[in-house]
Design an enzyme around this catalytic site. Structure first.
Site, PDB file in Angstrom:
ATOM      1  N   VAL A 116      -6.868 -32.167  12.991  1.00 38.49           N
ATOM      2  CA  VAL A 116      -6.058 -32.700  11.888  1.00 38.49           C
ATOM      3  C   VAL A 116      -4.597 -32.861  12.292  1.00 38.49           C
ATOM      4  O   VAL A 116      -3.869 -33.644  11.684  1.00 38.49           O
ATOM      5  CB  VAL A 116      -6.136 -31.795  10.637  1.00 38.49           C
ATOM      6  CG1 VAL A 116      -7.537 -31.728  10.099  1.00 38.49           C
ATOM      7  CG2 VAL A 116      -5.587 -30.401  10.909  1.00 38.49           C
ATOM      8  N   LYS A 129     -19.043 -23.160  13.525  1.00 40.19           N
ATOM      9  CA  LYS A 129     -19.868 -23.963  12.617  1.00 40.19           C
ATOM     10  C   LYS A 129     -21.366 -23.698  12.806  1.00 40.19           C
ATOM     11  O   LYS A 129     -22.193 -24.183  12.035  1.00 40.19           O
ATOM     12  CB  LYS A 129     -19.547 -25.452  12.797  1.00 40.19           C
ATOM     13  CG  LYS A 129     -18.131 -25.798  12.334  1.00 40.19           C
ATOM     14  CD  LYS A 129     -17.748 -27.225  12.636  1.00 40.19           C
ATOM     15  CE  LYS A 129     -16.354 -27.543  12.092  1.00 40.19           C
ATOM     16  NZ  LYS A 129     -15.290 -26.705  12.681  1.00 40.19           N
TER      17      LYS A 129
END
Length: 457
Positions: A283, A223
């Site tokens: 997730v 990121k």
């Protein structure tokens, strides 16, 4: 006895609703092939623990587990190169910041296996520190390991505390894993993200310089590449801190005091990789929880993709990459192919013996709902800022050659950034990040809670 080609016949004749996989020694690639075959059948697929899990005491024979998501990805880890793996650890004093986090705790587990002399667990969360310390102490007793363990509470924003620890224990190697990593959380709390990720990295690195630490390894993230969020841009700035300090004579203090410089004996290395399976905020556990509750499974966007790697593999590669650093190196881990999150959710639903409710199958068991990208979230992550990448002696580790600012120019960025944060001037913070971080392109309005409250008021 039924052959793999007669699974449907077995279901029809026996009424089976669950299947247990007992192939712990099969390669991950082979297990993925098996799971792909089973996905089409209405069976809840679970696995019998492997021998190593039983031997370690983590599970019992009667335990069965949900399918390891790493098996769905089907990627076999490359065994570590032992000389690289041990170079910065064996017989040395090692310190891990963020020792109770997902990556930090796994680094500690693997350091324990590599015959370090002393391991310092540095962590600001009392609960996380207690948890990892208890786990490692039990293992030391069980396996009669010789490493000495010291759990230390503290913040990476306390440079003197960091320096004293590194000096008193004569630390050889630091793995800097402490950071705020949750994208939306940092987007809503900009000041803390900047102070922890940027200033905390600067203070930890300069403490290492002052204490004469030999190896310093920063845990970075994909990121940090052309970020759309504050978290990613602060992690890129953390990389730039180390790049700026990797010079022959480096500053060892930062603040109102006059700069002090000394010969740089610390080899700074950065290791950049994507998501790890099972980390906090992953997730995977959220999907399992949603499936257990009957759905819906929530995915932010139908086309969102992410790179994934298991935590043990990531930690192994971080340790090996850190051993190859010469000073200012950015290493990038080979994450394999990106995974489409919506397809991952579908596979997880199928392997619990359920079907996806959709337009094509309106009577399915579990629906997938798309909730929209969260603040600062990207559809696709990248690992390289430019195309200038070269191989290393390890097949899963590449060296990235990327531009950075010299210390004097970078110091000005930091001074302005801290001043803007202290004044709660987040428009200026955003502008400074745009100017300093290559490719930083924020999307949407500033959503910091304090900024939003003042704007409304």
């Amino acid at each position: 006895m039924y052959s793999p080609g007669h699974i449907q016949q077995m279901i029809d004749e026996t009424g089976a609703v669950e299947i247990l996989l007992a192939v712990p020694s099969a390669s991950r690639t082979r297990r993925r092939q098996v799971l792909e075959t089973l996905e089409q059948y209405p069976l809840h697929v679970r696995t019998v623990p492997g021998f190593m899990d039983l031997a370690s005491g983590r599970v019992k024979v009667e335990d069965v587990q949900e399918v390891d998501i790493a098996d769905l990805l089907g990627r076999d880890a490359v065994p570590p190169q032992q000389e690289l793996f041990e170079r910065c650890i064996r017989g040395q004093v090692v310190m891990v910041t963020g020792a109770g986090g997902s990556i930090g705790s796994e680094l500690c587990r693997q350091i324990l296996s590599t015959d370090a002399k002393i391991l310092l667990l540095f962590e600001h969360s009392e609960f996380n520190l207690y948890s990892i310390h208890t786990e490692l102490e039990q293992r030391i007793r069980r396996e009669s390991l010789s490493v000495r363990l010291f759990p230390v509470l503290g913040s990476v924003r306390n440079q003197e505390r960091l320096y004293e620890l590194m000096r008193v224990w004569a630390v050889n190697t630091v793995y800097h894993a402490a950071a705020y990593k949750h994208v939306p959380m940092v987007e809503h709390n900009i000041a803390e993200g900047v102070m922890n990720n940027v200033l905390g990295s600067l203070y930890t690195a300069q403490a290492a310089l002052r204490a004469g630490v030999e190896h310093f390894v920063l845990i970075s993230t994909d990121k940090a590449v052309r970020p759309t969020n504050v978290m990613g841009s602060t992690k890129r700035l953390a990389e730039m801190v180390l790049q700026a300090l990797s010079q022959e004579v480096a500053p060892v203090l930062f603040g109102d005091e006059e700069q002090l410089h000394q010969e740089n004996k610390t080899r700074f290395t950065m290791v950049r990789f994507g998501n790890v399976l099972g980390s906090s905020g992953s997730v995977i556990p959220r999907f399992y929880d949603q499936i257990r509750k009957g759905g819906p499974v929530t995915v932010t966007h139908p086309n969102i993709t992410r790179y994934f790697m298991t935590i043990p593999e990531a930690a192994q590669l971080v340790i090996q990459a850190g051993s190859m650093g010469q000073g200012g190196d950015v290493f990038v881990l080979d994450m394999g192919q990106p995974v489409k999150i919506a397809e991952l959710a579908e596979k997880m639903i199928h392997l619990t013996g359920l079907s996806v409710c959709s337009e094509a199958n309106p009577h399915g068991d579990i629906s997938i709902e798309f909730t929209g990208l969260r603040p600062g979230e990207k559809l696709y992550e990248e690992l390289l800022i430019g195309d200038n990448v070269s191989p290393t002696d390890h097949p899963m580790i590449m060296r990235a050659n990327e531009e950075h600012l010299p210390w004097e120019a970078f110091k000005e960025v930091i001074v302005n950034l801290i001043e803007s944060v202290e004044q709660d001037d987040y428009d200026r913070v955003r502008q400074l990040l745009r100017e300093a971080v290559s490719g930083y392109a924020p999307e949407g309005e500033i959503v910091d809670w304090m900024h939003s409250k003042r704007t409304v008021s």
